[in-house]
Design a protein around this motif. Sequence first.
Motif, PDB file in Angstrom:
ATOM      1  N   ALA A 190       0.822  -1.212   0.000  1.00 48.28           N
ATOM      2  CA  ALA A 190       0.000   0.000   0.000  1.00 48.28           C
ATOM      3  C   ALA A 190       0.851   1.256   0.000  1.00 48.28           C
ATOM      4  N   TYR A 191       2.078   1.161   0.565  1.00 47.66           N
ATOM      5  CA  TYR A 191       2.969   2.322   0.623  1.00 47.66           C
ATOM      6  C   TYR A 191       3.815   2.470  -0.639  1.00 47.66           C
ATOM      7  N   LEU A 192       3.778   1.486  -1.526  1.00 42.77           N
ATOM      8  CA  LEU A 192       4.658   1.479  -2.701  1.00 42.77           C
ATOM      9  C   LEU A 192       3.935   1.863  -3.981  1.00 42.77           C
ATOM     10  N   GLN A 193       2.768   2.438  -3.849  1.00 41.88           N
ATOM     11  CA  GLN A 193       1.974   2.800  -5.024  1.00 41.88           C
ATOM     12  C   GLN A 193       1.323   4.155  -4.807  1.00 41.88           C
ATOM     13  N   GLY A 194       0.990   4.798  -5.906  1.00 37.49           N
ATOM     14  CA  GLY A 194       0.355   6.109  -5.842  1.00 37.49           C
ATOM     15  C   GLY A 194      -1.024   6.145  -6.452  1.00 37.49           C
ATOM     16  N   ALA A 195      -1.564   4.980  -6.784  1.00 36.60           N
ATOM     17  CA  ALA A 195      -2.879   4.938  -7.425  1.00 36.60           C
ATOM     18  C   ALA A 195      -4.017   5.112  -6.439  1.00 36.60           C
ATOM     19  N   ILE A 196      -3.873   4.515  -5.251  1.00 37.56           N
ATOM     20  CA  ILE A 196      -4.881   4.604  -4.204  1.00 37.56           C
ATOM     21  C   ILE A 196      -4.269   5.400  -3.065  1.00 37.56           C
ATOM     22  N   PRO A 197      -4.742   6.603  -2.793  1.00 34.70           N
ATOM     23  CA  PRO A 197      -4.115   7.432  -1.757  1.00 34.70           C
ATOM     24  C   PRO A 197      -3.940   6.666  -0.450  1.00 34.70           C
ATOM     25  N   HIS A 198      -2.710   6.740   0.079  1.00 33.75           N
ATOM     26  CA  HIS A 198      -2.420   6.000   1.302  1.00 33.75           C
ATOM     27  C   HIS A 198      -1.287   6.677   2.053  1.00 33.75           C
ATOM     28  N   ASP A 199      -1.499   6.868   3.344  1.00 32.50           N
ATOM     29  CA  ASP A 199      -0.441   7.370   4.206  1.00 32.50           C
ATOM     30  C   ASP A 199      -0.636   6.755   5.591  1.00 32.50           C
ATOM     31  N   ALA A 200       0.139   7.232   6.560  1.00 33.64           N
ATOM     32  CA  ALA A 200       0.064   6.650   7.897  1.00 33.64           C
ATOM     33  C   ALA A 200      -1.333   6.777   8.501  1.00 33.64           C
ATOM     34  N   LEU A 201      -2.040   7.860   8.195  1.00 33.20           N
ATOM     35  CA  LEU A 201      -3.386   8.032   8.727  1.00 33.20           C
ATOM     36  C   LEU A 201      -4.367   7.070   8.069  1.00 33.20           C
ATOM     37  N   SER A 202      -4.113   6.730   6.795  1.00 32.51           N
ATOM     38  CA  SER A 202      -5.015   5.821   6.092  1.00 32.51           C
ATOM     39  C   SER A 202      -5.066   4.455   6.756  1.00 32.51           C
ATOM     40  N   GLY A 203      -3.920   4.008   7.272  1.00 34.02           N
ATOM     41  CA  GLY A 203      -3.855   2.668   7.836  1.00 34.02           C
ATOM     42  C   GLY A 203      -3.650   2.644   9.331  1.00 34.02           C
ATOM     43  N   ARG A 204      -4.157   3.640  10.049  1.00 30.87           N
ATOM     44  CA  ARG A 204      -3.950   3.681  11.499  1.00 30.87           C
ATOM     45  C   ARG A 204      -4.526   2.439  12.171  1.00 30.87           C
ATOM     46  N   PRO A 205      -3.725   1.757  12.991  1.00 31.99           N
ATOM     47  CA  PRO A 205      -4.242   0.584  13.703  1.00 31.99           C
ATOM     48  C   PRO A 205      -5.479   0.930  14.529  1.00 31.99           C
ATOM     49  N   MET A 206      -6.471   0.044  14.443  1.00 29.55           N
ATOM     50  CA  MET A 206      -7.715   0.157  15.185  1.00 29.55           C
ATOM     51  C   MET A 206      -8.501   1.427  14.855  1.00 29.55           C
ATOM     52  N   HIS A 207      -8.268   1.948  13.663  1.00 28.38           N
ATOM     53  CA  HIS A 207      -9.050   3.071  13.138  1.00 28.38           C
ATOM     54  C   HIS A 207      -9.538   2.793  11.710  1.00 28.38           C
ATOM     55  N   PHE A 208      -8.607   2.330  10.855  1.00 27.92           N
ATOM     56  CA  PHE A 208      -8.921   2.282   9.427  1.00 27.92           C
ATOM     57  C   PHE A 208     -10.094   1.365   9.104  1.00 27.92           C
ATOM     58  N   ALA A 209     -10.234   0.274   9.836  1.00 20.72           N
ATOM     59  CA  ALA A 209     -11.183  -0.756   9.428  1.00 20.72           C
ATOM     60  C   ALA A 209     -12.641  -0.367   9.622  1.00 20.72           C
ATOM     61  N   THR A 210     -12.900   0.691  10.381  1.00 24.51           N
ATOM     62  CA  THR A 210     -14.273   1.159  10.531  1.00 24.51           C
ATOM     63  C   THR A 210     -14.460   2.571   9.990  1.00 24.51           C
ATOM     64  N   ASP A 211     -13.440   3.071   9.304  1.00 23.92           N
ATOM     65  CA  ASP A 211     -13.515   4.401   8.689  1.00 23.92           C
ATOM     66  C   ASP A 211     -14.211   4.274   7.342  1.00 23.92           C
ATOM     67  N   PRO A 212     -15.379   4.887   7.157  1.00 24.69           N
ATOM     68  CA  PRO A 212     -16.082   4.761   5.874  1.00 24.69           C
ATOM     69  C   PRO A 212     -15.230   5.184   4.684  1.00 24.69           C
ATOM     70  N   ALA A 213     -14.327   6.132   4.880  1.00 22.70           N
ATOM     71  CA  ALA A 213     -13.493   6.593   3.771  1.00 22.70           C
ATOM     72  C   ALA A 213     -12.493   5.538   3.325  1.00 22.70           C
TER      73      ALA A 213
END
Length: 269
Positions: free
Chosen positions: A51-74
């Motif tokens: 996920a960190y090695l591509q620029g097609a799907i926006p992704h940063d540390a906030l995108s994959g925050r543990p115990m946050h990302f999986a229930t984030d509608p975005a």
Amino acid sequence: MRAAGKSAIRHRYLFVGGLHRSGTSLLSRMIGTLPQVAQIEDAPVPENEGAYLQGAIPHDALSGRPMHFATDPAQHLTEDHPLNRLATRERLEVDWAPWFGPGTWRVEKSPVNLTRMRLLQQLFPLSQFVVVLRHPEAVAAAVAKWVDAPARALIDHWLDAHDRLAIDLDHLHSVMVLRYEDLTDRPAAHLAAVAAFLDLPAPTVPPAETVSNRNAEYRGAAPLTDGQADRAGRWGYAPKLAILAGQPPIVRHPLRAVRIATEACLRTD
């Protein structure tokens, strides 16, 4: 007709996902030992996550925050997402290509794949998915060093995330769900199951990596409440790190022969 100068893509993707500390890295390394499978290694990103090695799907540390990302509608990306277009697929291919060696399959592991499978399936229709689960009490205790939240809230996040997973599973053609506890108990059988799922020959040697169940490190962690236990039971989990017996494997594949072969490897009777 294929455009001149463009070669056909000769690989398929296996996407591995799951909540942080659920065993995604362990499973990905094991899968990478199979013949005809290429994996990302020595990348300058956390845990070789694609996920960190591509620029097609926006992704940063906030995108994959543990115990946050999986229930984030975005972060729940489905077939209806605006990124469901050819340009996204082409950019992913270009960005990932330098990190993979030759192989019929490319295994890409990122925890956020848990909430991106439906979009990834649209982008790569022949892709397949493996989701790893681990006891919610163990996950909550393991991520507590990163996340400032009470154990009950972390367990609720686990449950909400996997409720969403249960819905997404119905939209996937080729997916299997493994439990960390089963994987570490019978690693050779589960590696053989993944090989069968990919329609590859069974491994001839056991996994080289030493595999052990580390849930015992979290004995005494906050237990599931009665209400949480009712919800966790569908995945085979009970209070005090207990595992419920008799849970049938979750394996979906268009080919019946592949399903049967995969499930046969996972049976314990």
